[in-house]
Write an enzyme that holds these catalytic residues in place. Sequence first.
Site, mmCIF file in Angstrom:
data_model
loop_
_atom_site.group_PDB
_atom_site.id
_atom_site.type_symbol
_atom_site.label_atom_id
_atom_site.label_comp_id
_atom_site.label_asym_id
_atom_site.label_seq_id
_atom_site.Cartn_x
_atom_site.Cartn_y
_atom_site.Cartn_z
ATOM 1 N N LYS A 1 0.880 -1.207 0.033
ATOM 2 C CA LYS A 1 -0.044 -0.014 -0.084
ATOM 3 C C LYS A 1 0.918 1.427 -0.166
ATOM 4 C CE LYS A 1 -3.909 1.716 2.774
ATOM 5 N NZ LYS A 1 -4.598 1.401 4.149
ATOM 6 N N SER B 1 -9.498 -0.736 7.184
ATOM 7 C CA SER B 1 -8.867 -0.704 5.909
ATOM 8 C C SER B 1 -8.417 -2.162 5.359
ATOM 9 C CB SER B 1 -8.070 0.357 5.660
ATOM 10 O OG SER B 1 -8.604 1.471 5.670
ATOM 11 N N SER C 1 -9.503 1.057 3.044
ATOM 12 C CA SER C 1 -8.691 2.067 2.102
ATOM 13 C C SER C 1 -7.603 1.279 1.427
ATOM 14 C CB SER C 1 -8.245 3.172 2.935
ATOM 15 O OG SER C 1 -7.048 2.570 3.807
HETATM 16 N N1 GLN Z 1 -13.000 3.559 6.645
HETATM 17 C C1 GLN Z 1 -12.244 3.887 7.947
HETATM 18 C C2 GLN Z 1 -11.990 5.343 7.643
HETATM 19 O O1 GLN Z 1 -12.339 5.831 6.662
HETATM 20 C C3 GLN Z 1 -11.169 3.127 8.124
HETATM 21 C C4 GLN Z 1 -10.085 3.483 7.157
HETATM 22 C C5 GLN Z 1 -8.682 2.651 7.371
HETATM 23 O O2 GLN Z 1 -8.750 1.639 8.447
HETATM 24 N N2 GLN Z 1 -7.636 3.183 7.350
HETATM 25 O O3 GLN Z 1 -11.499 6.134 8.401
#
Ligand code: GLN
Length: 488
Positions: free
Chosen positions: A77, A176, A152
């Site tokens: 990532k 994410s 994400s």
């Molecule tokens: N969907 C969550 C957010 O938008 C989690 C994102 C993540 O785990 N980086 O913050």
Amino acid sequence: MTSTLADIASSVREGRTSAAQLAREALDRAQSLQPRLNACLQIFDSHALEHAAAVDRRIAAGEGHKLPLAGVPVALKDNICLSWGRTTCASRILQDYASPFTATAAQRLIDAGAVVIAKTNLDEFAMGSSTENSAFGPTRNPWDDSRVPGGSSGGSAASVAARIVPVALGSDTGGSIRQPAALCGVVGLKPTYGRVSRYGLVAYASSLDQIGPFATCVRDVALALDVIAGHDPLDSTSTPAAHTAATAEIENPVAPLVIGVPRQARSSANHPAVAQALDNAAALYARLGATLVEVDLPMTDYGIAAYYIVALAEASSNLARFDGVRFGTRAALKPGESLIDLYCRSRADGLGPEVKRRILIGTHALSSGYYDAYYLTALKARRRIKQDFDRAFTDQGCHAILMPAMPEPAFRIGEKTDPLSLYLEDVYTVGVNLAGLPALSFPAGFAENPRLPIGLQLVGPAWSEATLLRVARMFERETDFAAQTPPL
Ligand code: GLN
């Protein structure tokens, strides 16, 4: 690519293929699927081939036994730093950022013989649940390219689902890793907070962030965890306790086994295919001899509210460094403009709308007069969320809690336009991060018309990754969901 990581590494060590050959194949597949999926932000090509050649030389020099991931192509990532290429976090403000160092988790993969093929797409600064918030365009789901891969870490999940690489790293602050794993039909692990070093992970919310692996099967996730886990003097939050190999016992079923299913996981808001997958998985575990108990997580309803205060408060502080001076692309100043103008312009130009919204909310939540009302209240909720989980593990003796990773399968790109509807997708995942627990998302069924993967997660007590992986492996051996591949 159906062989396990261990098979791939031994075929490289034994000369049946080479790291260079595997790197070439992964690079070709990454390139050819890029127009369709947009899973990668950089494909390394010559750099990856040089690394692969170095792995092949180490094997020729008799060092193969030191390389449990010999020649395994990996993707990272793009919020995980490498000392080459760019680390953009899918943000315009970092589009030219070259990290001077490599993240510990990435370095451990490389030291084990893995070859980094690509950096993958994400929601800008890991803020999102769909990968639509990337400044460089959304990633598309390999099962249906009109749909999101989840987020994400959508690019990492899509790269593994599309069989570009057999393993990839993502980060999980509120879901994410687990959400895109679920929507792309792969396995993803969010380790216990402190299990994997965060050194070199660009911080979103430091008390919640963890790096973890994606792979196509449970055994591969276990091996990847074993390689990246363990104390790192460069991250004071990494546990000094030794990591016991998750791979060692992976084929041993857990018995006796108590699995909790939260009352709140049977919400009528779940998509019918998600509800069905949960019932089927519970029934399968019962057939395998597990005791299923109902558990109560009454704070589930407050998880999203607490998370979106704690995470955004931390983000507002963490992202202050992207100001065009210390970090980030600097905006050009007009004559007479001040330093403040420079900060404002650099951030206005460089950061996307969702990131700005979150910095504003987080700053507001921490501001004098609101700190008690928002931030302190969220911290109290955080403690009670942890107590809910503790009760299930300690009082009810659960080895794991089984629940959906996401309430629905992959939705269409552009379908969810207001931010709140996306935040609601996080209902099953954020509590785990607030409580610092490990959780594993695994393929557990399909929705039909269109055919889309469904993922469930197993949540365990702190440091119980090895048990969670064994429990998931019990399921995987009885089903073929993880073995199915998207129609590419
Ligand atoms: N969907 C969550 C957010 O938008 C989690 C994102 C993540 O785990 N980086 O913050």
